[in-house]
Write an enzyme that holds these catalytic residues in place. Structure first.
Site, PDB file in Angstrom:
ATOM      1  N   TYR A  92      40.717  43.151  42.749  1.00  0.00           N
ATOM      2  CA  TYR A  92      40.846  44.512  42.068  1.00  0.00           C
ATOM      3  C   TYR A  92      41.045  44.236  40.765  1.00  0.00           C
ATOM      4  CZ  TYR A  92      40.749  45.353  47.615  1.00  0.00           C
ATOM      5  OH  TYR A  92      41.158  44.766  49.245  1.00  0.00           O
TER       6      TYR A  92
ATOM      7  N   LYS B 152      46.586  40.327  48.437  1.00  0.00           N
ATOM      8  CA  LYS B 152      45.515  39.216  48.271  1.00  0.00           C
ATOM      9  C   LYS B 152      45.048  37.816  47.446  1.00  0.00           C
ATOM     10  CE  LYS B 152      43.298  42.391  50.934  1.00  0.00           C
ATOM     11  NZ  LYS B 152      43.755  43.665  50.369  1.00  0.00           N
TER      12      LYS B 152
ATOM     13  N   HIS C 252      41.893  36.319  51.195  1.00  0.00           N
ATOM     14  CA  HIS C 252      40.452  37.501  50.715  1.00  0.00           C
ATOM     15  C   HIS C 252      39.814  37.052  51.878  1.00  0.00           C
ATOM     16  CE1 HIS C 252      40.326  41.082  48.436  1.00  0.00           C
ATOM     17  NE2 HIS C 252      39.452  41.231  49.117  1.00  0.00           N
TER      18      HIS C 252
ATOM     19  N   ASP D 203      47.707  48.087  49.893  1.00  0.00           N
ATOM     20  CA  ASP D 203      46.557  47.736  50.240  1.00  0.00           C
ATOM     21  C   ASP D 203      46.031  47.242  48.705  1.00  0.00           C
ATOM     22  OD1 ASP D 203      45.326  45.579  52.367  1.00  0.00           O
ATOM     23  OD2 ASP D 203      44.103  46.191  50.796  1.00  0.00           O
TER      24      ASP D 203
END
Length: 275
Positions: free
Chosen positions: A49, A74, A107, A44
């Site tokens: 990120y 996401k 998100h 994930d």
């Protein structure tokens, strides 16, 4: 490896590796490769990120066939909207080095911006085109989910939210279960780890000869939730996955459920408006 069947028939592993705050490049690649070696088949990540390249490298280095892995990413808040969501997925796929992702999530709902319905409609198009195998959301409350159910065509497969014994999300779990949406837990052992010091958790761990984190992960699994513990430490990646050789009793499940104190570590979804 436990799998669950999403509402569109897609099989998803019930436990995966989360890579929030994992550095791009070697750290992300090594963590992903180690997790796959241990037996994880679900990874994930997210655009925000900024480690999709490293995740992709880890996937490639693992040597595991693409169809045997389940990859989630996401769309970030700044990319919400119809056209920008389509573009965001293309960018994520390029970074990951993949032709499709198994699960694509919004998100945050960002209700103040009111773009999540358009964003979701773009995801329906991506789903229709086969670029994603399933679509869903993160951090959606009941009213946000209800709006998607009312205004969109494809039912969300997953709602990924902060969930741990101190934030049980019982009402949201009930709504999701009623509407065939799987709840997926981020921060499943709670940022800061306070829940791991709880006497209830520690006593159960002692009984089974397990780590407190393993007991909490087992609680998520028996609650019929999907769980994505994050770690870059090889021994922790292994122990987080070693939760299929014991089972909590009904009373133990209840005692962990009763620890709920509605304590969030992350922002409330209605307060999150950072782009």
């Amino acid at each position: 490896m436990n799998t669950i069947t999403l509402n569109n028939g897609v099989e998803m592993p019930q436990i995966g590796l989360g890579v929030w705050q994992v550095e791009d490049g070697k750290e992300a690649a090594d963590a992903v490769q180690k997790a796959i070696e241990v037996g994880y088949r679900s990874i994930d990540t997210a655009a925000i990120y900024k480690n999709e390249v490293g995740v992709g490298e880890g996937i490639k280095a693992s040597g595991i066939a693409r169809e045997d892995l389940f990859v989630t990413t996401k769309v970030w808040n700044a990319d919400q909207g119809y056209d920008t969501t389509i573009k965001a997925l293309d960018e994520s796929l390029e970074k990951l080095g993949l032709d499709y992702v198994d699960l694509y999530l919004i998100h945050w709902p960002m209700p103040g911006k009111d773009r999540y319905v358009d964003t979701y409609k773009a995801m329906e198009k991506l789903y229709e085109d086969g670029k994603v195998k399933a679509i869903g959301v993160c951090n959606f409350e009941v009213d946000h989910l209800q709006r998607l159910l009312d205004e969109c065509t494809v039912k969300p497969a997953v709602n990924q939210v902060e969930c741990h014994p101190y934030l049980g999300q019982h009402e949201l779990k009930e709504f999701c279960a009623k509407n065939e949406i799987f709840l997926e837990s981020w921060s499943p052992i709670m940022q800061g780890g306070a829940v791991l010091e709880d006497d209830t958790i520690r006593n159960i761990a002692e009984k089974y000869g397990k780590e407190p984190a393993q007991v909490v992960i087992r609680w998520h699994i028996q609650s019929n939730s999907i769980v994505i513990p994050k770690s870059v430490t090889p021994s922790r990646i292994e122990s987080n996955f070693d939760v299929f050789d014991f089972e909590l009793t009904e009373d133990e499940m209840k005692s962990i459920n009763n620890l709920d104190r509605n304590e969030r570590k992350g922002p409330h979804p209605n307060d999150m408006d950072k782009e």
